[in-house]
Design an enzyme around this catalytic site. Structure first.
Site, short mmCIF file in Angstrom:
data_model
loop_
_atom_site.label_atom_id
_atom_site.label_comp_id
_atom_site.label_asym_id
_atom_site.label_seq_id
_atom_site.Cartn_x
_atom_site.Cartn_y
_atom_site.Cartn_z
N CYS A 109 0.82 -1.23 0.00
CA CYS A 109 0.00 0.00 0.00
C CYS A 109 0.85 1.28 0.00
CB CYS A 109 -0.95 0.00 1.18
SG CYS A 109 -0.25 -0.65 2.70
N HIS A 133 -2.65 6.15 4.84
CA HIS A 133 -1.23 6.33 5.06
C HIS A 133 -0.81 7.72 4.55
CE1 HIS A 133 -1.14 2.22 6.08
NE2 HIS A 133 -0.55 1.70 5.01
N1 NAP Z 1 -4.93 -3.60 4.98
C1 NAP Z 1 -4.22 -2.98 4.06
O1 NAP Z 1 -4.10 -1.75 4.04
C2 NAP Z 1 -3.52 -3.77 3.00
C3 NAP Z 1 -2.94 -3.08 1.95
C4 NAP Z 1 -2.26 -3.79 0.95
C5 NAP Z 1 -2.20 -5.16 1.02
N2 NAP Z 1 -2.77 -5.81 2.07
C6 NAP Z 1 -2.68 -7.27 2.09
O2 NAP Z 1 -3.98 -7.81 1.90
C7 NAP Z 1 -4.10 -9.03 2.62
C8 NAP Z 1 -5.34 -8.96 3.52
O3 NAP Z 1 -5.20 -7.89 4.41
P1 NAP Z 1 -6.40 -7.35 5.30
O4 NAP Z 1 -5.92 -6.05 5.82
O5 NAP Z 1 -7.69 -7.41 4.57
O6 NAP Z 1 -6.41 -8.44 6.49
P2 NAP Z 1 -7.61 -8.87 7.45
O7 NAP Z 1 -8.57 -7.78 7.70
O8 NAP Z 1 -6.93 -9.50 8.62
O9 NAP Z 1 -8.36 -10.02 6.62
C9 NAP Z 1 -7.77 -11.27 6.35
C10 NAP Z 1 -8.73 -12.10 5.51
O10 NAP Z 1 -8.07 -13.32 5.17
C11 NAP Z 1 -8.87 -14.41 5.62
N3 NAP Z 1 -8.00 -15.52 6.03
C12 NAP Z 1 -7.09 -15.54 7.02
N4 NAP Z 1 -6.51 -16.76 7.09
C13 NAP Z 1 -7.06 -17.51 6.11
C14 NAP Z 1 -6.91 -18.86 5.68
N5 NAP Z 1 -6.03 -19.68 6.27
N6 NAP Z 1 -7.64 -19.28 4.64
C15 NAP Z 1 -8.54 -18.47 4.04
N7 NAP Z 1 -8.74 -17.19 4.40
C16 NAP Z 1 -8.01 -16.72 5.43
C17 NAP Z 1 -9.66 -13.87 6.79
O11 NAP Z 1 -10.80 -14.68 7.01
P3 NAP Z 1 -11.51 -14.79 8.45
O12 NAP Z 1 -12.50 -13.68 8.53
O13 NAP Z 1 -12.18 -16.14 8.39
O14 NAP Z 1 -10.43 -14.72 9.49
C18 NAP Z 1 -10.02 -12.49 6.23
O15 NAP Z 1 -11.05 -12.61 5.28
C19 NAP Z 1 -2.77 -9.23 3.36
O16 NAP Z 1 -1.95 -10.06 2.58
C20 NAP Z 1 -2.19 -7.83 3.41
O17 NAP Z 1 -0.79 -7.84 3.47
C21 NAP Z 1 -3.44 -5.15 3.05
#
Ligand code: NAP
Length: 345
Positions: A133, A247
């Protein structure tokens, strides 16, 4: 264009939820939608007047269940590393938000406003990576300036929101703030190295033996790959701040040539998806809490260094969940569709 089969892995997370909303409003025709998370737990999500059950990814037993046109992954690097190639092997074009594949030579790293030219053919891996991001907003603000003036070096400090680590980060900030206000002096810290509430933390990700944190290394490597400039001089300090979403970055660029502020203003004002705050008195400057226009990269406090006419400071703010993840992923999908890169075999 035919209606597509789409899968969203990480559908219940911060990024997945935002992505589903953007997909819903987009013109992409969806024939079949499958939503995956870590467990099913009878969770349901609405999409274009239909209700979908969230499925547990781990319950996929039949490889045919991974057949889809586009699979969005936002469930962390470990999940992507295992499941991304499985979906791709069954013909899906995988658009991955994690860090799992970004630096692989057979995986294009795409910010459509900057390097759409790197995604004109279907990648052999079947995977396209979404950058980090903090990288996306940086390269989008730098693009017109570097293209015009050339670049000697880029120095920046980031001020990154709690939502950068997902839902647990937001919850920990809110709980920590409440606990602090109720008198707790050391609220719990699990998502961050120390408690983030009423604090700033100069570490995002593991620190290497050279003293550089993972987020700082990602900024350097990813910017070089996106710009196609392997020797780009870029260095950063990444800081977590007690902000829920968006950010901010204080960016100093030293160009090859002298810059004129009027020309910089003109370039940024004409850059698609960038909102310029040219005059502090008239326009103010962007701040994360009061940012309008979550689809834009907001740039303010633009000023030439009075000590060095090749140096420029700017303050760059963007919604990390939208610009930094979900929106960029959706724009990649639109590019994939426009360039006909789905597997039609
Ligand atoms: N947040 C940001 O600003 C941002 C920006 C760029 C990239 N990212 C990337 O995007 C990804 C997700 O980030 P997020 O911020 O959305 O995280 P998050 O809010 O913690 O969400 C994680 C998601 O992944 C699912 N999950 C976790 N473990 C899993 C498994 N073993 N099998 C299947 N699904 C699983 C969770 O499901 P449950 O609800 O069942 O736990 C939830 O839907 C990460 O790789 C992060 O690095 C995030």
């Amino acid at each position: 264009m035919r209606a597509l089969d789409i899968s969203v892995v990480g559908a219940t997370g911060v990024v997945g939820t935002a992505l589903i909303k953007l997909l819903e409003k987009s013109e992409i025709a969806v024939d079949r939608l499958r939503l995956f998370a870590s467990s099913s737990g009878a969770r349901q999500l609405k999409f274009r007047d239909q209700t979908y059950l969230v499925e547990a990814l781990r319950d996929i037993r039949n490889i045919d269940d991974t057949k889809t046109d586009i699979a969005f992954f936002s469930a962390g690097g470990d999940v992507s590393a295992v499941w991304g190639p499985r979906f791709a092997s069954q013909g899906a074009l995988v658009i991955d938000n994690s860090n799992a594949f970004r630096m692989r030579p057979d995986v294009p790293l795409i910010v459509p406003q900057v390097n759409a030219c790197s995604l004109t053919v279907r990648p052999p891996s079947g995977i396209v990576a979404n950058p980090n991001c903090s990288t996306i907003q940086l390269v989008r603000a730098l693009r017109p300036l570097i293209a015009t003036f050339g670049v000697n070096q880029v120095l920046l400090t980031t001020y990154q929101a709690a939502s950068g680590v997902g839902r647990r980060g937001i919850n920990e900030l809110e709980d920590g703030a409440e606990a602090w206000l109720k008198g707790s002096t050391r609220p719990a810290a699990e998502s961050f190295p120390v408690s983030l509430a009423f604090n700033v933390i100069p570490q995002i990700g593991e620190i290497s033996s050279e003293g550089v944190a993972l987020e700082e290394r990602k900024l350097v490597q990813e910017s070089r790959k996106i710009f196609g400039m392997p020797r780009l001089q870029l260095t950063a300090t990444c800081v977590r701040v007690p902000v829920k979403t968006c950010h901010s970055e204080a960016v100093y660029v030293e160009f090859d040539d002298h810059v004129r502020l009027e020309q910089v203003h003109e370039l940024l004002a004409n850059e698609p998806g960038v909102r310029l705050y040219a005059d502090e008195i008239r326009d103010g400057y962007p701040t994360p809490r009061f940012l309008g226009g979550p689809a834009y990269v907001h740039v303010g406090r633009v000023r030439v260094n009075p000590e060095n006419p090749r140096g420029l400071w700017m303050w760059v703010v963007a919604d990390n969940v939208q610009v930094g993840a979900a929106l960029n992923a959706l724009l990649i999908a639109q590019l994939v569709i426009a360039n006909n890169l789905m597997d039609e075999t």
